[in-house]
Write an enzyme that holds these catalytic residues in place. Structure first.
Site, PDB file in Angstrom:
ATOM      1  N   GLU A 166      -0.399   4.886  -0.676  1.00  0.00           N
ATOM      2  CA  GLU A 166      -1.147   6.105  -1.020  1.00  0.00           C
ATOM      3  C   GLU A 166      -0.230   7.317  -0.950  1.00  0.00           C
ATOM      4  O   GLU A 166       0.583   7.436  -0.033  1.00  0.00           O
ATOM      5  CB  GLU A 166      -2.305   6.293  -0.045  1.00  0.00           C
ATOM      6  CG  GLU A 166      -3.496   5.430  -0.393  1.00  0.00           C
ATOM      7  CD  GLU A 166      -4.671   5.659   0.557  1.00  0.00           C
ATOM      8  OE1 GLU A 166      -4.518   6.414   1.522  1.00  0.00           O
ATOM      9  OE2 GLU A 166      -5.727   5.078   0.295  1.00  0.00           O
ATOM     10  N   ASP A 223      -6.822  12.527 -26.113  1.00  0.00           N
ATOM     11  CA  ASP A 223      -6.952  11.184 -25.545  1.00  0.00           C
ATOM     12  C   ASP A 223      -6.342  10.223 -26.555  1.00  0.00           C
ATOM     13  O   ASP A 223      -6.920   9.952 -27.605  1.00  0.00           O
ATOM     14  CB  ASP A 223      -8.436  10.879 -25.305  1.00  0.00           C
ATOM     15  CG  ASP A 223      -8.636   9.489 -24.708  1.00  0.00           C
ATOM     16  OD1 ASP A 223      -7.680   8.693 -24.710  1.00  0.00           O
ATOM     17  OD2 ASP A 223      -9.763   9.211 -24.256  1.00  0.00           O
ATOM     18  N   THR A 274      -4.119   5.216 -22.160  1.00  0.00           N
ATOM     19  CA  THR A 274      -4.036   3.917 -21.500  1.00  0.00           C
ATOM     20  C   THR A 274      -2.594   3.444 -21.650  1.00  0.00           C
ATOM     21  O   THR A 274      -1.841   3.947 -22.486  1.00  0.00           O
ATOM     22  CB  THR A 274      -4.947   2.883 -22.172  1.00  0.00           C
ATOM     23  OG1 THR A 274      -4.573   2.789 -23.545  1.00  0.00           O
ATOM     24  CG2 THR A 274      -6.413   3.257 -22.071  1.00  0.00           C
ATOM     25  N   ARG A 300      -2.979  -3.230 -18.132  1.00  0.00           N
ATOM     26  CA  ARG A 300      -4.224  -2.450 -18.193  1.00  0.00           C
ATOM     27  C   ARG A 300      -4.120  -1.336 -17.162  1.00  0.00           C
ATOM     28  O   ARG A 300      -4.191  -1.589 -15.952  1.00  0.00           O
ATOM     29  CB  ARG A 300      -5.435  -3.315 -17.863  1.00  0.00           C
ATOM     30  CG  ARG A 300      -5.657  -4.461 -18.781  1.00  0.00           C
ATOM     31  CD  ARG A 300      -7.067  -4.984 -18.670  1.00  0.00           C
ATOM     32  NE  ARG A 300      -7.956  -4.207 -19.503  1.00  0.00           N
ATOM     33  CZ  ARG A 300      -8.145  -4.427 -20.794  1.00  0.00           C
ATOM     34  NH1 ARG A 300      -7.506  -5.400 -21.403  1.00  0.00           N
ATOM     35  NH2 ARG A 300      -8.968  -3.691 -21.490  1.00  0.00           N
ATOM     36  N   TYR A 303       0.847  -1.199   0.000  1.00  0.00           N
ATOM     37  CA  TYR A 303       0.000   0.000   0.000  1.00  0.00           C
ATOM     38  C   TYR A 303       0.876   1.239   0.000  1.00  0.00           C
ATOM     39  O   TYR A 303       1.794   1.345   0.810  1.00  0.00           O
ATOM     40  CB  TYR A 303      -0.914   0.031   1.231  1.00  0.00           C
ATOM     41  CG  TYR A 303      -2.358   0.054   0.822  1.00  0.00           C
ATOM     42  CD1 TYR A 303      -2.885   1.165   0.161  1.00  0.00           C
ATOM     43  CD2 TYR A 303      -3.185  -1.041   1.020  1.00  0.00           C
ATOM     44  CE1 TYR A 303      -4.192   1.177  -0.272  1.00  0.00           C
ATOM     45  CE2 TYR A 303      -4.497  -1.033   0.577  1.00  0.00           C
ATOM     46  CZ  TYR A 303      -4.998   0.077  -0.061  1.00  0.00           C
ATOM     47  OH  TYR A 303      -6.285   0.094  -0.512  1.00  0.00           O
ATOM     48  N   LYS A 344      -3.529  -1.416 -24.943  1.00  0.00           N
ATOM     49  CA  LYS A 344      -3.774  -1.158 -26.372  1.00  0.00           C
ATOM     50  C   LYS A 344      -2.428  -1.176 -27.098  1.00  0.00           C
ATOM     51  O   LYS A 344      -1.581  -1.988 -26.788  1.00  0.00           O
ATOM     52  CB  LYS A 344      -4.552   0.138 -26.562  1.00  0.00           C
ATOM     53  CG  LYS A 344      -5.851   0.143 -25.703  1.00  0.00           C
ATOM     54  CD  LYS A 344      -6.850   1.184 -26.051  1.00  0.00           C
ATOM     55  CE  LYS A 344      -8.033   1.140 -25.083  1.00  0.00           C
ATOM     56  NZ  LYS A 344      -9.039   2.138 -25.288  1.00  0.00           N
TER      57      LYS A 344
HETATM   58  C1  LIG Z   1      -9.955   2.588 -24.379  1.00  0.00           C
HETATM   59  C2  LIG Z   1     -10.178   4.024 -24.316  1.00  0.00           C
HETATM   60  C3  LIG Z   1     -10.386   4.682 -23.099  1.00  0.00           C
HETATM   61  C4  LIG Z   1     -10.635   3.997 -21.776  1.00  0.00           C
HETATM   62  O1  LIG Z   1      -9.804   3.058 -21.365  1.00  0.00           O
HETATM   63  P1  LIG Z   1     -10.252   1.962 -20.304  1.00  0.00           P
HETATM   64  O2  LIG Z   1      -8.943   1.477 -19.845  1.00  0.00           O
HETATM   65  O3  LIG Z   1     -11.069   0.970 -21.048  1.00  0.00           O
HETATM   66  O4  LIG Z   1     -11.017   2.628 -19.217  1.00  0.00           O
HETATM   67  C5  LIG Z   1     -10.497   6.059 -23.116  1.00  0.00           C
HETATM   68  N1  LIG Z   1     -10.429   6.736 -24.264  1.00  0.00           N
HETATM   69  C6  LIG Z   1     -10.266   6.136 -25.444  1.00  0.00           C
HETATM   70  C7  LIG Z   1     -10.202   6.967 -26.696  1.00  0.00           C
HETATM   71  C8  LIG Z   1     -10.142   4.765 -25.522  1.00  0.00           C
HETATM   72  O5  LIG Z   1      -9.998   4.181 -26.700  1.00  0.00           O
END
Ligand SMILES: *Cc1c(COP(=O)(O)O)cnc(C)c1O
Length: 448
Positions: free
Chosen positions: A60, A204, A230, A239, A58, A233
């Site tokens: 924080e 994003d 993220t 993740r 932990y 991907k």
């Molecule tokens: C996948 C994705 C997210 C969110 O990711 P999670 O890990 O699934 O919460 C946010 N924005 C875009 C554009 C994404 O493709």
């Protein structure tokens, strides 16, 4: 021979029920084409860090300022992840604690906006993410989405229209990014628009993070106040989510005059303590491993190959008479446009899945069908490229997609035949993070 199965021996003897499920998924991922563009295969090193004892601790707080003792090593691990993220993306500030992409976006809203503020983002049916202001998400219920999206005719963003909407609505924040846009984003123009109306610009890059570090997609970092991503991907990490930002806030006086915190600090405080508790240190460690890999020449080549493969796949489908949203692709994904087809995206995606080609149904610009069926099928090349596939394999895959589509609605026999051929192709590769699990002979005998 199941040489790689040895890694799970304890799980197998302790919890056979769970092990069987895991093995089923390993078989599936070893013998089908992973073509969902947001998925990938992580390497063993990433799995080892994710599965390590770092999950026990932990801590924080942030490096050097924790609420628990015994975090000297955790401080080093988190600082390493932060430094690697900053250097990989050329960012002034990084926060690696968000549990995933959606919580990362939630922190961005929290740091930059106030409830009720207008936020420009793409609606889900137009290719935006839930967290870009869509109604069922916090981002749509607590904030006001000002929608923009690709032109229904061309499938491409119309920057003049975006400028017009921004001038008219004057949102607090503009989010650029998506989940099914097959073209590049012009961050330079978005920056011009945002500056004109004093709006924050947020990219994003959850889907395209790997393309950006490889130099295969324009880089948003110089133009944006905050970049959200993220770690999974294309980036092939665990993740998780992370945030990059500038240190100073260009609109501090205007929007946050009462706050004594700069932009970087507000981002950090939005993640913890505003939204999250203890960081997942095993995941942050795995993120550091992924950032290191993403900085290599090998990864740069990977990113470019992803795009080459996707272009080739697109050409293969166009040559065979299929239509694609926006007419093609510049990145890692494409969307088959089935608006003129008698079959829905859902039907085609199901038939392809039966044939071992795993993708998903998706709305296309100008879609006349409902989101539960759609007129599109989204597919991408990040995972196939990780396996080692190149243009020649893309040609074969385009051929398979074509024959499965043509065999609808009675596609069972064709799907079964293609499925066997797909498995045979997949088994020629050693899957990262899985290894050689399934033997050719098992496929021939149909034992998997
Ligand atoms: C996948 C994705 C997210 C969110 O990711 P999670 O890990 O699934 O919460 C946010 N924005 C875009 C554009 C994404 O493709």
């Amino acid at each position: 021979m199941r040489n790689d199965a040895e890694r799970y021996q304890r799980l197998k003897s302790e919890d056979p029920q769970l092990y069987r499920l895991l093995e089923g998924q390993i078989h599936a991922e070893s013998t089908t084409l992973k073509m969902i563009p947001s998925e990938n295969y992580v390497r063993f090193a990433v799995l080892e860090a994710t599965g390590s004892i770092l999950t026990n601790k932990y801590c924080e707080g942030y490096p050097g300022a924790r609420y628990y003792e015994g975090n000297e090593i955790m401080d080093e691990i988190e600082s390493l992840a932060i430094e690697r993220a900053k250097s990989l993306f050329g960012a002034e500030h990084a926060n690696v604690q968000p549990y995933s992409g959606s919580p990362a976006n939630q922190a961005v809203f929290r740091a930059l906006c106030r409830p009720g503020d207008k936020v420009m983002g793409m609606p889900v049916p137009q290719g935006g993410h839930l967290t870009h202001g869509w109604g069922v998400s916090f981002s749509g219920s607590d904030y006001t989405q000002i929608p923009y999206g690709p032109d229904p005719e061309t499938g491409i963003l119309d920057y003049d229209e975006i400028r017009e909407i921004a001038r008219r609505e004057r949102p607090r924040m503009i989010i650029v990014g998506g989940t099914s846009y097959p073209r590049v984003f012009d961050y330079h123009v978005f920056d011009e628009i945002a500056r004109e109306i004093d709006a924050y610009l947020v990219a994003d890059i959850a889907h395209i993070n790997g393309l950006i570090v490889a130099g295969a997609h324009p880089d948003p970092v110089p133009f944006c106040d905050v970049v959200s991503s993220t770690a999974h991907k294309m980036l092939r990490g665990p993740r998780a989510g992370f945030l990059l930002s500038k240190i100073e806030d260009r609109y501090h006086e205007k929007y946050h005059a009462k706050s004594r915190f700069n932009l970087a600090k507000r981002i950090d405080r939005a993640v913890f303590p505003a939204l999250q508790g203890g960081p997942h240190m095993n995941v942050i460690a795995a993120m550091a491993v992924a950032f290191r890999e993403a900085a290599t020449e090998e990864f740069r080549q990977y990113g470019h190959q992803v795009v080459k493969n996707c272009r080739r796949l697109a050409e293969g489908l166009l040559e065979r008479g299929h239509e694609l949203a926006s007419g093609g692709t510049d990145n890692h994904l494409l969307v088959m446009d089935l608006r003129k087809s008698q079959f829905t995206g859902k039907e085609v995606a199901k038939a392809l899945a039966d044939a071992g080609i795993i993708c998903n149904f998706n709305m296309v610009p100008g879609d006349h069908r409902k989101p539960a069926v759609t007129s599109g099928v989204r597919m991408g090349t990040p995972a196939l490229t990780t396996m080692g596939m190149k243009e020649a394999e893309m040609d074969r895959i385009a051929g398979w997609i074509d024959v499965v589509c043509r065999s609808l609605p009675d596609c069972e026999e064709t799907a079964q035949r293609v499925r066997n051929e797909v498995a045979e192709l997949c088994l020629q590769y050693e899957v990262p993070g899985i290894g050689r699990w399934v033997e050719q002979s098992e496929v021939v005998q149909g034992t998997f």
